[in-house]
Design a protein around this motif. Structure first.
Motif, short mmCIF file in Angstrom:
data_model
loop_
_atom_site.label_atom_id
_atom_site.label_comp_id
_atom_site.label_asym_id
_atom_site.label_seq_id
_atom_site.Cartn_x
_atom_site.Cartn_y
_atom_site.Cartn_z
N TYR A 99 -20.28 -5.84 -28.29
CA TYR A 99 -21.02 -6.69 -29.22
C TYR A 99 -22.09 -5.88 -29.93
CZ TYR A 99 -24.65 -9.98 -30.71
OH TYR A 99 -25.60 -10.66 -31.44
N GLN A 100 -21.96 -5.76 -31.26
CA GLN A 100 -22.95 -5.10 -32.08
C GLN A 100 -23.64 -6.15 -32.94
OE1 GLN A 100 -23.70 -1.90 -31.80
NE2 GLN A 100 -22.10 -1.59 -30.25
N PRO A 101 -24.89 -6.50 -32.64
CA PRO A 101 -25.56 -7.59 -33.38
C PRO A 101 -25.73 -7.29 -34.86
CG PRO A 101 -27.14 -6.38 -32.02
CD PRO A 101 -25.78 -5.89 -31.64
N SER A 102 -25.55 -8.32 -35.65
CA SER A 102 -25.74 -8.24 -37.10
C SER A 102 -26.83 -9.24 -37.49
CB SER A 102 -24.43 -8.55 -37.83
OG SER A 102 -24.65 -8.64 -39.22
N GLN A 103 -27.73 -8.84 -38.37
CA GLN A 103 -28.87 -9.68 -38.72
C GLN A 103 -28.49 -10.87 -39.58
OE1 GLN A 103 -31.88 -9.21 -37.35
NE2 GLN A 103 -31.05 -7.46 -36.23
N ASP A 104 -27.36 -10.78 -40.28
CA ASP A 104 -27.00 -11.84 -41.23
C ASP A 104 -25.84 -12.71 -40.73
OD1 ASP A 104 -25.10 -9.87 -41.39
OD2 ASP A 104 -24.88 -9.97 -43.57
N LYS A 105 -25.55 -12.68 -39.44
CA LYS A 105 -24.45 -13.47 -38.88
C LYS A 105 -24.89 -14.24 -37.65
CE LYS A 105 -21.14 -11.82 -41.60
NZ LYS A 105 -20.37 -12.68 -42.54
N ILE A 106 -24.21 -15.36 -37.41
CA ILE A 106 -24.31 -16.07 -36.14
C ILE A 106 -23.09 -15.68 -35.34
CG2 ILE A 106 -24.35 -18.32 -35.00
CD1 ILE A 106 -25.75 -19.44 -37.46
N HIS A 107 -23.29 -15.18 -34.12
CA HIS A 107 -22.20 -14.58 -33.35
C HIS A 107 -21.70 -15.50 -32.25
CE1 HIS A 107 -22.94 -10.45 -34.96
NE2 HIS A 107 -24.17 -10.96 -35.13
N PHE A 108 -20.37 -15.61 -32.16
CA PHE A 108 -19.72 -16.17 -30.98
C PHE A 108 -19.27 -14.97 -30.14
CE2 PHE A 108 -19.03 -19.59 -34.09
CZ PHE A 108 -19.46 -20.69 -33.36
N VAL A 109 -19.89 -14.79 -28.98
CA VAL A 109 -19.64 -13.60 -28.17
C VAL A 109 -18.91 -14.00 -26.89
CG1 VAL A 109 -20.66 -11.61 -27.02
CG2 VAL A 109 -21.72 -12.53 -29.11
N PHE A 110 -17.74 -13.40 -26.65
CA PHE A 110 -16.96 -13.65 -25.44
C PHE A 110 -17.50 -12.75 -24.33
CE2 PHE A 110 -14.32 -15.63 -28.51
CZ PHE A 110 -13.54 -16.56 -27.83
N PRO A 112 -18.09 -12.08 -19.95
CA PRO A 112 -17.16 -12.13 -18.81
C PRO A 112 -16.83 -13.53 -18.32
CG PRO A 112 -18.68 -10.32 -18.51
CD PRO A 112 -19.14 -11.06 -19.74
N GLN A 113 -17.80 -14.47 -18.32
CA GLN A 113 -17.53 -15.80 -17.80
C GLN A 113 -17.87 -16.94 -18.76
OE1 GLN A 113 -19.68 -15.84 -14.05
NE2 GLN A 113 -17.88 -15.09 -12.94
N ASP A 114 -18.42 -16.61 -19.91
CA ASP A 114 -18.86 -17.65 -20.84
C ASP A 114 -18.64 -17.21 -22.28
OD1 ASP A 114 -20.41 -19.50 -18.86
OD2 ASP A 114 -21.26 -17.50 -18.50
N LEU A 115 -18.61 -18.21 -23.16
CA LEU A 115 -18.71 -17.97 -24.60
C LEU A 115 -20.15 -18.27 -24.98
CD1 LEU A 115 -17.42 -17.35 -27.34
CD2 LEU A 115 -16.83 -19.78 -27.52
N ALA A 116 -20.80 -17.33 -25.64
CA ALA A 116 -22.22 -17.47 -25.97
C ALA A 116 -22.44 -17.39 -27.47
CB ALA A 116 -23.04 -16.38 -25.27
N ILE A 117 -23.54 -17.99 -27.91
CA ILE A 117 -23.96 -17.90 -29.31
C ILE A 117 -25.18 -16.99 -29.37
CG2 ILE A 117 -24.91 -19.15 -31.27
CD1 ILE A 117 -23.37 -21.61 -30.32
N TYR A 118 -25.10 -16.00 -30.25
CA TYR A 118 -26.22 -15.09 -30.46
C TYR A 118 -26.63 -15.11 -31.93
CZ TYR A 118 -25.98 -12.76 -25.88
OH TYR A 118 -26.02 -12.48 -24.53
N ILE A 122 -30.54 -12.33 -29.85
CA ILE A 122 -31.12 -13.43 -29.07
C ILE A 122 -30.03 -14.43 -28.71
CG2 ILE A 122 -32.82 -15.29 -29.04
CD1 ILE A 122 -34.42 -13.69 -31.11
N GLU A 123 -29.88 -14.69 -27.43
CA GLU A 123 -28.90 -15.68 -27.00
C GLU A 123 -29.45 -17.09 -27.19
OE1 GLU A 123 -26.90 -17.25 -22.86
OE2 GLU A 123 -26.97 -15.06 -23.16
N ILE A 124 -28.66 -17.95 -27.83
CA ILE A 124 -29.09 -19.32 -28.11
C ILE A 124 -28.54 -20.29 -27.07
CG2 ILE A 124 -29.09 -21.17 -29.81
CD1 ILE A 124 -30.66 -18.65 -30.63
#
Length: 259
Positions: A99-110, A112-118, A122-124
């Motif tokens: 996962y390489q964070p981007s300042q202009d995107k909302i990320h769905f990150v897979f 190991p055990q969860d799908l997260a929004i970053y 910053i994890e939301i």
């Protein structure tokens, strides 16, 4: 405020009297008008909450095109992968593996055990794969049914996250504000080229353009409410007509004073 709005829309020649407004009043008007763009987004989120069909189909197409992983699988709610994949749709990004964070995107990150929004780094929020219907999932299966199942899991997470409703409403305001500023400057410069004979400083022309560009908001709202993007092509012609109408009256006043 409403008087200036209705006058700018229905009687552009009278808007010339607003050129004497203080910049504080003009900026307040500039910040007020884009609030109307929040109404359609709020109505949509109230009547039909969740991810729109168009956005869902855009996500499905992005997954089909960019996510091809032969060594990635979710088994009993745990993701195992030795590969990475990234795809974008609208202002979202799906990340599997690194996962390489981007300042202009909302990320769905897979994870190991969860799908997260970053948002940036910053994890939301996060949800387990079981909760989004991906307790077992094979990323190597590129069939239409399997791709849509992955997209449906992400959509489930999207629909359960209140952040997106708030973000959509706020984004509609910000986009409307920047567009209003853009068109005001554009028309102020454009009209100045053809009305040099009218002795007005640029700051007064800009103030007038901010008021006259209210017609842009109305045209865009009609395009949004009737779901007809083609109506947006009327923005420039309408802006020109409103400015021509207003500056023509200034010319008439100027002639009257010189007689």
């Amino acid at each position: 405020m409403f008087k200036r709005l209705t006058t700018s829309l229905t009687k552009p020649p009278l808007a010339v009297f607003f050129m004497k407004d203080s910049w504080g009043k003009v900026i307040l008007y500039l910040l007020f008008v884009p609030l109307f763009f929040m109404i359609p987004t709020w109505l949509k989120s109230t009547i039909n909450p969740g991810m729109s069909l168009n956005r869902f189909e855009t996500m499905v197409s992005a997954i089909k095109e960019d996510i091809h992983l032969d060594a990635a699988i979710i088994t009993d709610g745990v993701l195992t992968t030795t590969e990475s994949a990234v795809t974008n749709f609208d202002y979202f990004q799906i990340n599997i593996g690194d996962y390489q964070p981007s300042q202009d995107k909302i990320h769905f990150v897979f994870l190991p055990q969860d799908l997260a929004i970053y948002v940036a780094d910053i994890e939301i929020e996060r949800m387990s794969y079981e909760d989004i219907g991906l307790y077992n999932y094979d990323f190597s299966d590129d069939s239409e049914e399997n791709v849509r199942r992955l997209a449906s899991g992400i959509k489930t997470f999207y629909n359960e996250t209140r952040l997106f409703t708030t973000a959509e409403i706020f984004l509609s305001y910000v986009v409307g504000l920047f567009d209003h500023i853009f068109y005001a400057f554009l028309m102020a410069f454009f009209v100045m080229l053809f009305t040099r004979h009218i002795p007005l400083p640029f700051q007064m022309r800009l103030k007038l353009s901010i008021y006259l560009s209210t017609i842009y908001v109305v045209v865009e709202l009609v395009a949004i409410l009737f779901n007809e993007p083609a109506i947006s092509y009327l923005v420039i012609p309408m802006l020109y007509m409103w400015h021509f109408w207003a500056f023509r009256s200034i010319k008439m006043v100027d002639r009257g004073l010189t007689i």
